[in-house]
Design a protein around this motif. Sequence first.
Motif, PDB file in Angstrom:
ATOM      1  N   LEU A 238      29.927  43.522  24.937  1.00 25.22           N
ATOM      2  CA  LEU A 238      29.015  44.660  24.964  1.00 25.22           C
ATOM      3  C   LEU A 238      27.661  44.310  24.348  1.00 25.22           C
ATOM      4  N   GLN A 239      27.681  43.428  23.363  1.00 20.63           N
ATOM      5  CA  GLN A 239      26.422  42.995  22.766  1.00 20.63           C
ATOM      6  C   GLN A 239      25.626  42.161  23.764  1.00 20.63           C
ATOM      7  N   TRP A 241      26.168  42.083  27.209  1.00 17.73           N
ATOM      8  CA  TRP A 241      25.935  42.802  28.475  1.00 17.73           C
ATOM      9  C   TRP A 241      26.131  44.305  28.253  1.00 17.73           C
ATOM     10  N   PRO A 242      25.185  44.972  27.670  1.00 18.58           N
ATOM     11  CA  PRO A 242      25.359  46.395  27.337  1.00 18.58           C
ATOM     12  C   PRO A 242      25.528  47.299  28.558  1.00 18.58           C
ATOM     13  N   ALA A 243      25.147  46.836  29.739  1.00 18.61           N
ATOM     14  CA  ALA A 243      25.280  47.656  30.947  1.00 18.61           C
ATOM     15  C   ALA A 243      26.632  47.463  31.645  1.00 18.61           C
ATOM     16  N   LEU A 244      27.529  46.729  31.006  1.00 17.18           N
ATOM     17  CA  LEU A 244      28.857  46.486  31.588  1.00 17.18           C
ATOM     18  C   LEU A 244      29.557  47.810  31.896  1.00 17.18           C
ATOM     19  N   GLU A 245      30.220  47.877  33.068  1.00 15.62           N
ATOM     20  CA  GLU A 245      30.872  49.117  33.494  1.00 15.62           C
ATOM     21  C   GLU A 245      32.398  49.067  33.393  1.00 15.62           C
ATOM     22  N   ALA A 246      32.968  47.875  33.521  1.00 19.32           N
ATOM     23  CA  ALA A 246      34.422  47.732  33.535  1.00 19.32           C
ATOM     24  C   ALA A 246      34.799  46.339  33.047  1.00 19.32           C
ATOM     25  N   VAL A 247      36.003  46.227  32.472  1.00 14.18           N
ATOM     26  CA  VAL A 247      36.483  44.935  31.985  1.00 14.18           C
ATOM     27  C   VAL A 247      37.943  44.735  32.396  1.00 14.18           C
ATOM     28  N   PHE A 248      38.199  43.610  33.035  1.00 16.32           N
ATOM     29  CA  PHE A 248      39.551  43.173  33.382  1.00 16.32           C
ATOM     30  C   PHE A 248      39.981  42.197  32.297  1.00 16.32           C
TER      31      PHE A 248
END
Length: 336
Positions: A238-239, A241-248
Motif C-alpha cells: 500500500l505504501q 502502490w496506494p491506488a491498489l484495488e485488490a490483492v491475491f
Amino acid sequence: MPRRTSGRVTLQDIADRVGVTKITVSRALREPQRVSLPLRLRIEAASAELGYIPNHAAGALASGRSHSVALLIPSLSNAVFSDIQRGIEEGLRAAGYQLLIGHTGYSILEEERLIDTYLGYGVDGLVLSGTRHTEHAERLLRRAGVPVVETLELTPAPLDINVGLDQTAAGRALTETFIARGYRRIGFLGARMDHRAQLRMAGWEAALRAADLSTEYCLTTPQPSSYRLGGEMLGSMLQRWPALEAVFCCNDDLAAGALFECQRRRLAVPDALALAGFNGLDIVEATTPPLATVVTPRRRIGEVIAERLLARLGGQPCRPHSEDLGFEVRCGGSIG
C-alpha cells in the motif's frame, strides 16, 4: 516360568509358556483363524503377559512387504499437508498399512536424502509433495520398483502416479474472478515462493496479460508465511502502490494477515481493497468478512492417493498418469 527381565521376548518364549511349538504360536498370531479359539486365547494372554512385540522387520524379510508407505511433506504444521495425510492414512490403515512421515523443509536435497533412507528401510510405496526432484532422487525412484505418487500439483511427465490440481489454472481463475468483478489494479503477494506459489503467480500473470492489465503490483519474499508477514507485506504494498484495488495472496495465512492489517488501518474490505487467499483453510470462514479463496480438495487428494497405492500394491497394472481433482473459487465477502 519367570517373566523375562531383559532382552526381546520371542515366539519361543511364548511357546514355552503355553506348552506348544513356536510354529503354532506364529500361526496363532499371524493367521488366528487356523487355531482353535481356546488355544488362541491362551497364546494371546501369554503374549500380553510377557510383553511380546512383533518383529515386523523379520516379517517383511519373509514376505517381501513392509506394509508401510512413506509420505514426504515440506511442513509438519501446515494444515494443507495434514489434511492430505489424514486422507492417505485412513485409507491405508483399513488395509493394514502404516504411514511413515518424513519432513523435507521445502528442500529437494532433503527429499532426496529421505527417499534414499526410506527405500533402504524397504517401504512399499512413496508419496511426494510436489513434482520437482533432484536427478539422483529420480534415478532412485525409477529403480526402486515401488509405487510412487507425486501430489498437490500436476505434471505432464509423472514418474508414476500424479494426483493433484492445476495450480496455475487455479491462480488464473481467481484472478479472472477479480477482473470479472471490475478490479483492474490487482496485486500478488507471495511468501516462501516454493514451486506451487510460483505456479499460482504464473496464473495471476497470465490472467492479467490476457486482459491487458499491469503485472507490476507484485511483492514476494522467501520468508515462510505467517499472519504477521501478511500484514507487513500488505503495508509495504500500500505504501508503494496506494491506488491498489485488490490483492491475491498466495495462501490463506497471508490473506488473513493482510485482512487484519486492513482492519488495523480502518481500511474497509472489500470497499477500499479486495483480498483473496488460497487453499480454503478454516481461517477464511472465521474472519469478518469471510475471505475469498481457492478451495483445494486436500482430503480427497489423500483418499485417492490411498486408493491408487492400494490398487498398485494389490497387483493392478498402471501406466504413469496424472489425475486432476480440480478446485473451487469461493468469493466469500472480501471481494465486492
